[in-house]
Structure formats: structure tokens, C-alpha cells
Design a protein around this motif. Structure first.
Motif, mmCIF file in Angstrom:
data_model
loop_
_atom_site.group_PDB
_atom_site.id
_atom_site.type_symbol
_atom_site.label_atom_id
_atom_site.label_comp_id
_atom_site.label_asym_id
_atom_site.label_seq_id
_atom_site.Cartn_x
_atom_site.Cartn_y
_atom_site.Cartn_z
ATOM 1 N N LEU A 1 76.507 66.404 13.192
ATOM 2 C CA LEU A 1 76.160 65.825 14.404
ATOM 3 C C LEU A 1 75.721 64.174 14.181
ATOM 4 O O LEU A 1 76.143 63.634 15.107
ATOM 5 N N SER A 2 74.782 64.173 13.202
ATOM 6 C CA SER A 2 74.585 62.791 12.918
ATOM 7 C C SER A 2 75.860 61.964 12.820
ATOM 8 O O SER A 2 75.730 60.571 13.435
ATOM 9 N N ALA A 3 76.801 62.030 11.950
ATOM 10 C CA ALA A 3 77.687 61.424 11.699
ATOM 11 C C ALA A 3 78.516 61.160 12.811
ATOM 12 O O ALA A 3 79.226 59.937 13.204
ATOM 13 N N ALA A 4 78.760 62.244 13.720
ATOM 14 C CA ALA A 4 79.489 61.935 14.998
ATOM 15 C C ALA A 4 78.593 60.841 15.703
ATOM 16 O O ALA A 4 79.239 60.046 16.531
ATOM 17 N N ALA A 5 77.582 61.093 15.944
ATOM 18 C CA ALA A 5 76.640 60.102 16.657
ATOM 19 C C ALA A 5 76.655 58.782 16.055
ATOM 20 O O ALA A 5 76.870 57.797 17.106
ATOM 21 N N VAL A 6 76.927 58.618 14.916
ATOM 22 C CA VAL A 6 76.856 56.984 14.418
ATOM 23 C C VAL A 6 78.323 56.568 14.606
ATOM 24 O O VAL A 6 78.347 55.361 14.876
ATOM 25 N N THR A 7 79.317 57.357 14.779
ATOM 26 C CA THR A 7 80.602 56.897 14.913
ATOM 27 C C THR A 7 80.633 56.375 16.327
ATOM 28 O O THR A 7 81.350 55.495 16.492
ATOM 29 N N LEU A 8 80.051 57.151 17.303
ATOM 30 C CA LEU A 8 80.224 56.714 18.652
ATOM 31 C C LEU A 8 79.194 55.425 18.776
ATOM 32 O O LEU A 8 79.722 54.587 19.550
ATOM 33 N N ALA A 9 78.090 55.297 17.987
ATOM 34 C CA ALA A 9 77.586 54.072 18.342
ATOM 35 C C ALA A 9 78.217 52.941 17.658
ATOM 36 O O ALA A 9 78.150 51.735 17.966
ATOM 37 N N ALA A 10 78.880 53.177 16.573
ATOM 38 C CA ALA A 10 79.858 51.988 15.797
ATOM 39 C C ALA A 10 80.828 51.290 16.879
ATOM 40 O O ALA A 10 81.219 50.404 16.712
#
Length: 490
Positions: free
Chosen positions: A444-453
Motif C-alpha cells: 500500500l505504501s509503495a503504491a501510494a508513493v508511485t501515485l505521488a510520483a
């Protein structure tokens, strides 16, 4: 949009795979056995769930006969628990301090109703008027711990988060100073559990004798009973060799508690199942110095009374005299039943409670035994595991979808996503919560970071009317996140 979704899913799957390799490793009670095999078998039958236990040392006393057994591992290297392996015993020491009081009363050195100030004249504050009996039975109206400064409380919080020693640096002078700063509260005369009260009592008895508390304990109780493996570790050099190593039930290694000030309440004492069995056998026989401390004198509630340190509780039709202990990474339980002449010692090297094991070995009904283990810390660990594992990723998702956003705010949210993840890994009770939830949190955290990027390039560096305020807020947030990460990896 489609490319973003695919990229996010791929990153999440990769992060989940990495998270599966790094997820918390929960200890299980191993198959190694030493000592009495029949007792070891009875212990395994009494353990409701081996998950969360790493090693146990147990003694069973029946009509003066002592049997001992070690089960599982004493450390993360897989070395076996032996019957002479030393464990931190924590607040079981309060019962020993109560026995010191009874011993000194029998010797005519003090009386139960003597005031603290008369026994330890350097205590000059309002607490000088409480009695020794009140201190030993948690009826002095003193707080659980000494009042401290904001810096002191911050140090304690940091120690709890990082797995360090929250009592580091708290010596005898610190306990005496605390006794000067506190006043007996409105609850004086009622039983309110305190670590400060027994610490003050033990240091007062030692001051009266003109020796340090460990020396008084050695001379008056340990040596007469032949408890040669029991020590009070006030510094690292005092730690027993080949001792058990403590961890959380979720697997995280923790530092031992050391210190002179709170030693009478359980900070620093180590013992073995064999040594504590000698104590129980002699107390049951009435031959231990200060054995009268185990006599119930004051009522806590309908089921429980207290003597000098020792509690007496009804479990069904059984009346058990007992004390337990809980330090950072260790649990202990010592109990006996006068009617049957049976006693038990259970020592564990995780923070999973052992009270139920001891009561089952004493023959208490299963429902009574199961209710004896305090549940609040378990649910705290469950909440920390679930909340921290998912909070950071969910928060970053929410931040990344905001219309008004800047890079510094997004960066802080991304750092916190992984800081929370680390705290969940370290502080959560993964012996109760399924460990596979943690890789889901990592995904979940990695997916959120990808979206933020995907929004990074289009965002301004600072979007605020007063840029320095935003920068200061984000800087403080990043500093707090850095502390959280440092605690998680310590």
C-alpha cells in the motif's frame, strides 16, 4: 491513466514481495527440552498457543519436592533453555522486598508501622509519613512511577519505542528525590499498584542496615536459601553469563533493564527456575526468612488480598499466593497454594504472559487461568500493528489526491508512509496479528508513493502564502519521521 495504474500495481506487487521477505518473524516455543521430561510435557499441554513464546523455564514444587524443566530457546541463536538459565524476573522482586521487610520486623530492626522518615531520615518530603507496611502493600498512595520532567518522560517514551532501558540512570538518589517530591494521594489506605512504593521501601531498609539493597537482599534472603544464581544487575557487568535474551512476542530483541534505584521493584534482578523454586518451597514450609510476608493482610477486591508484596487471589475453589513480573522482553510468574502444598515458577523470554501457564500447572480451572493474564498490553500491540502498518500509505494516498499540494508536503507524507510502516513492524504484536498483513501495508505504501510520483513534476516546491511557515512545519514533520525511523531500526 492506464499506464499509471499498471505501474502502480507492478510496484505494489514488488513491494509486497520484498515485504514478505522482511515481515516480522514471530517466535514459537521450540522443541528443545532439558530437565524433567514429564514436567516439560505438562508445560506444553498448559501452553494455550506456542506462538509468541520463545523459551520457558519452569519449576513445579509438590510437598517439598522440586522438579524443573527448560523448553525452547533462550536466544535468537537457538541455544536451548536449561533449568539453570537466568531470566529477568521483574516485579517478582517486590515479593522479595516484602520478605525483607518481614525479616527485618522479625529481627526487631523495624516495625511495620514505622514511618518512612524514621527509617530513611534523608527523606524529608510529605511521603516521609507513610508506613513501611503501606509501602509494601501498595497502600501508601504513591504514584506508579516517580514524577519526571518533560525531558525525562521523553527519554522513557524513546526507550519504550526503541527497545532500550527506560530506567537507565535512575539510581538510589533518584528514588530518594522522588520520595521527597511526591505526596500521598487520596487513595492512601487502598491498594493501588506502584513501582515507586516498593522501591522506596527497599532502599529505606537498605539505608537502615547501612548497606546497598543488593547486599541486603543477598545477606538476608538469597544466601540463607542457597539462591546462588540470583543477582541484581545494576550495570552491564552484572548480567549473568549464558542468560536468556528477551524479545517482544513479535520477535524484536530488547535491551535488559538495569539500574540501582528501582531494583527493589524489579529493575535489574535475574534468577532461575531452580532458585525461585527454593524460595517457594521454603516459603510454603515457613522456613524462608520473612515467609510471613506472604500472609494476606489487606483487601484489594472481592477476590484478591495482599500481604507484604505477595498477592493472594481466589481462582474457583483455589486460593493462590502469587506475584508476577513484566519487563521489556521477559515475563515471570511465581505462585503457590498452601492447601495442596504445590507451587510453581514460570519464566519466559518474550513479553507474552505466562500467568495462565502457572495457574494451569497449579490445577486452576482453565477459564480462571486464562483470565489471569493482563490483556490490555496485547490489544495495544494489536492496535499499533494494524494502525501503523496501514496509516502511512492511506494518509499518503489522501495527500497525493489533494488539489492544493506542493512538493515539500508530498515529500513529508511519503517519508511518513515508510516511517509508520517501520513502527508497525517494530511495535506491533505480530504474535496476535497475522504477519502477512505487514507486506500488504508495504504494498500500500509503495503504491501510494508511485501515485505521488506521478504528480511530482507538476507541483510547485512550496505552495503557501508564508513559505517559511510551511517549510518549518514540514521540517519538523520530517525530523519526527527521522526519529521514528531511527527507533524502528535501532
Amino acid at each position: 491513466m492506464r499506464r499509471t495504474v499498471v505501474t502502480t500495481l507492478v510496484v505494489a506487487l514488488a513491494a509486497g514481495a520484498v515485504g514478505a521477505a522482511l515481515m516480522p518473524r514471530v517466535p514459537h516455543l521450540g522443541g528443545q527440552v532439558s530437565g524433567d521430561p514429564d514436567l516439560a510435557g505438562a508445560v506444553r499441554s498448559a501452553v494455550p498457543d506456542p506462538k509468541g513464546h520463545r523459551g520457558l523455564a519452569v519449576a513445579l514444587i509438590e510437598n517439598g519436592r522440586i522438579r524443573t524443566a527448560g523448553l525452547g530457546d533462550r536466544d535468537t541463536a537457538g541455544r536451548p533453555v536449561e533449568t539453570g538459565t537466568a531470566f529477568e524476573i521483574g516485579s517478582v522482586t517486590k515479593a522479595l522486598t516484602g520478605m525483607l521487610l518481614a525479616d527485618q520486623v522479625a529481627a526487631g530492626v523495624v516495625r511495620p508501622d514505622d514511618r518512612l522518615g524514621g527509617t530513611w531520615p534523608t527523606v524529608t518530603g510529605p511521603a516521609r509519613d507513610v508506613t513501611l507496611a503501606e509501602l509494601s502493600s501498595h497502600r501508601a498512595g504513591l504514584p506508579r512511577l516517580a514524577p519526571g520532567s518533560p525531558l525525562g518522560w521523553a527519554r522513557i517514551v524513546w526507550s519504550n519505542v526503541s527497545g532500550g532501558n527506560p530506567y537507565a540512570g535512575q539510581g538510589v538518589d533518584g528514588v530518594r528525590s522522588a520520595a521527597d517530591r511526591v505526596s500521598p494521594g487520596d487513595g492512601r489506605g487502598e491498594v493501588h499498584y506502584s513501582n515507586l512504593g516498593p522501591s522506596v521501601l527497599g532502599q529505606a531498609l537498605a539505608a537502615k542496615a547501612g548497606v546497598a539493597y543488593p547486599d541486603l537482599l543477598e545477606a538476608r534472603l538469597l544466601r540463607p536459601l542457597g539462591m546462588t544464581a540470583t543477582v541484581v544487575a545494576t550495570g552491564p557487568d552484572d548480567l549473568p553469563p549464558d542468560r536468556a535474551h528477551g524479545t517482544r512476542a513479535g520477535g524484536r530483541p530488547l535491551d535488559p533493564w538495569l539500574g540501582a534505584g528501582y531494583a527493589p521493584a524489579g529493575v535489574g534482578p535475574w534468577s532461575t527456575a531452580e532458585d525461585l523454586a527454593r524460595l517457594v518451597a521454603a516459603t510454603l514450609a515457613g522456613t524462608a526468612p520473612g515467609a510471613d510476608a506472604a500472609s494476606a493482610r489487606f483487601r484489594e477486591d472481592d477476590d484478591t488480598r495482599i500481604g507484604y508484596g505477595w498477592f493472594t487471589t481466589r481462582h474457583g475453589d483455589r486460593e493462590v499466593v502469587w506475584h508476577n513480573g513484566a519487563t521489556s522482553g521477559f515475563r515471570s510468574y511465581v505462585g503457590f497454594e498452601r492447601a495442596t502444598g504445590r507451587g510453581v515458577v514460570v519464566l519466559g523470554n518474550t513479553d507474552r504472559g505466562v500467568e495462565a501457564i502457572g495457574l494451569r500447572l497449579l490445577g486452576a480451572p482453565e477459564e480462571e487461568a486464562g483470565s489471569a493474564t493482563p490483556m490490555a498490553p496485547v490489544w495495544i500491540g494489536v492496535g499499533l500493528a494494524v494502525a501503523f502498518t496501514f496509516l502511512g500509505g492511506l494518509s499518503l494516498f489522501g495527500t497525493a489526491r489533494r488539489r492544493e499540494l506542493d512538493r515539500v508536503t508530498l515529500l513529508a507524507a511519503a517519508v511518513w508512509a515508510f516511517a509508520y510502516l517501520g513502527l508497525g513492524h517494530r511495535l506491533g504484536d505480530w504474535s496476535v496479528v497475522p504477519a502477512w498483513l505487514w507486506p500488504l501495508g508495504a504494498a500500500l505504501s509503495a503504491a501510494a508513493v508511485t501515485l505521488a510520483a506521478t504528480r511530482w513534476q507538476a507541483l510547485p516546491a512550496v505552495d503557501a502564502r508564508v513559505p517559511w511557515r510551511r517549510l518549518l512545519s514540514v521540517a519538523s514533520s520530517l525530523f519526527a519521521a527521522a526519529l521514528a525511523v531511527a527507533a524502528a531500526i535501532a
